[in-house]
Enzyme design. Sequence first.
Site, mmCIF file in Angstrom:
data_model
loop_
_atom_site.group_PDB
_atom_site.id
_atom_site.type_symbol
_atom_site.label_atom_id
_atom_site.label_comp_id
_atom_site.label_asym_id
_atom_site.label_seq_id
_atom_site.Cartn_x
_atom_site.Cartn_y
_atom_site.Cartn_z
ATOM 1 N N GLY A 150 -68.463 32.609 39.306
ATOM 2 C CA GLY A 150 -69.581 31.924 38.659
ATOM 3 C C GLY A 150 -69.557 30.432 38.976
ATOM 4 N N LYS A 151 -68.971 30.104 40.133
ATOM 5 C CA LYS A 151 -68.868 28.686 40.526
ATOM 6 C C LYS A 151 -70.248 28.044 40.640
ATOM 7 C CE LYS A 151 -66.690 30.001 44.209
ATOM 8 N NZ LYS A 151 -66.496 31.435 43.905
ATOM 9 N N GLY A 152 -71.199 28.817 41.217
ATOM 10 C CA GLY A 152 -72.559 28.293 41.403
ATOM 11 C C GLY A 152 -73.153 27.857 40.079
ATOM 12 N N ASN A 156 -70.186 33.003 54.112
ATOM 13 C CA ASN A 156 -69.529 34.140 53.450
ATOM 14 C C ASN A 156 -69.690 33.988 51.937
ATOM 15 O OD1 ASN A 156 -67.901 31.843 53.599
ATOM 16 N ND2 ASN A 156 -65.978 32.939 53.853
ATOM 17 N N HIS A 163 -73.592 31.927 46.074
ATOM 18 C CA HIS A 163 -73.556 31.285 44.761
ATOM 19 C C HIS A 163 -74.914 31.433 44.093
ATOM 20 C CE1 HIS A 163 -70.024 28.553 46.206
ATOM 21 N NE2 HIS A 163 -69.755 29.845 46.272
ATOM 22 N N THR A 197 -73.019 40.416 50.738
ATOM 23 C CA THR A 197 -73.041 41.664 51.502
ATOM 24 C C THR A 197 -73.580 42.855 50.705
ATOM 25 O OG1 THR A 197 -70.752 42.044 50.853
ATOM 26 C CG2 THR A 197 -71.102 41.009 52.998
#
Length: 421
Positions: free
Chosen positions: A15-17, A38, A41, A298
């Site tokens: 949940g960095k974004g 890769n 976010h 992905t």
Amino acid sequence: MTVTVILGTQWGDEGKGKVVDYYAKNADYVVRFQGGNNAGHTIKVGEEVYKLHITPSGVIQGKTGVIGNGVVVDLEVLLKEIDMLRKREKEPKLLISDRANVIMPYHKLLDGAEEKYLKDKKIGTTKRGIGPCYSDKVARRGIRIIDLLNEEILRKKLEIILPIKQKLLEIYNIKGNLDINEITKTYVEYGEKIKPFVTNVSVELNDAIKKGKNILLEGAQGTMLDVDMGTYPYTTSSHTIAGGAGIGSGIGPKQINEIIGVVKAYTTRVGEGPLPTELKDEIGEHLQKKGGEIGTTTGRARRCGWLDLVVVKHACIVSGITKLAVTKLDVLDGLKTLKVCTAYKCDDKTYTTFPAQTEMLDNCNPVFAELDGWDNIDKDAKTFEDLPENAKKYLQFIEKETGVKITLVSIGAERDKTITI
Ligand code: GDP
Ligand code: IMO
Ligand code: MG
């Protein structure tokens, strides 16, 4: 003036974004310092959902997004993302390091080829060319952003590189003709398009620090995917830990004031490799569904497990984390008992620090503490006091075990579902 690193403490997708977006309101610059597309976010503002792979999350708050020298850049993806943001009236203010390495077509082909060759021993990469691009960077045969601004220099480099790559593709039995004229033309065109953003990022950021500006350094992936400190070789190819932030942006380590570790309230992982607290039962399925644990990049289902504090403690140590941000606490709503891993038992030995030998983890059993669950977190909770008693105890347990204070709790994907302490 503050320089703050925000990084993942687990296997990415913590949940960095969301956390970066929240703190970006007080920032002037938001900097990606490693990884490439890769990453995925997600930022949710009201009904709007933004999924960013390479553009720093701060652009959603209208802040300057910086792509540091430590990032590997797929220009096709970056240009598409810029277009997408423009169409959604979020014209990104961008700076791109002249020293960042470029993901070339052969990197993507070779990423797929190597994974295919490894069969059941594959890493489960995102096949975005990340590993091959970082390999070339370290082997000193990378193409950097600055090279795209000079056709002659680019062509000379490609004249050396392409025949080797062509041979490698043949060895892997991969079809594809690496045409020097075509590749040079495409990448010179990309260079023209991004030229207005290209700069010496280190100089820009150090000037900004002198002027008292606030800088957020946005990590991608997570500590356990760090190429040295993670579950090697089931890692990515960059330094996801705090040490990578200075290297990947050209800021000295003493300039960094705060290091916030993002902890998902349980554990997930995409791709192969050990996940000691993995739940291959209905609770794992429940977390996967309720948490919407599908990879942003992905589309693969993320493997889920209980919170692993051996992992989080490892992250706190290797990055010198000063504060924690706990996300997705709401996903644990309604579970009667919550398990939290505090150690691993391997044969007769108990480990409270993360072991180096990845293979050994297959024969390790997590040692769990059991905590009581809670019914539902009030969706309008605004303070720590508004949380259910057992949710508070869960958070306090994390603080006690890690020795690091929690500064933010996230109880929903939206920007306003955030409690600061
Ligand atoms: P990142 O790679 O660390 O930025 O994380 P991702 O965006 O890949 O995955 C986190 C997912 O959880 C995204 O879909 C977010 O919108 C969502 N999310 C973030 N915080 C919370 C939260 O507190 N509760 C819930 N339910 N979802 C969240
Ligand atoms: P964010 O920033 C989760 C994983 C891949 C694979 C391993 C190596 O969204 O948290 P790579 O393509 O980097 O060579 O793949 O790393 N991986 C991630 N997992 N979140 C990410 O980014 C990831 N980026 C790479 O699934 O296991
Ligand atoms: Mg992600």
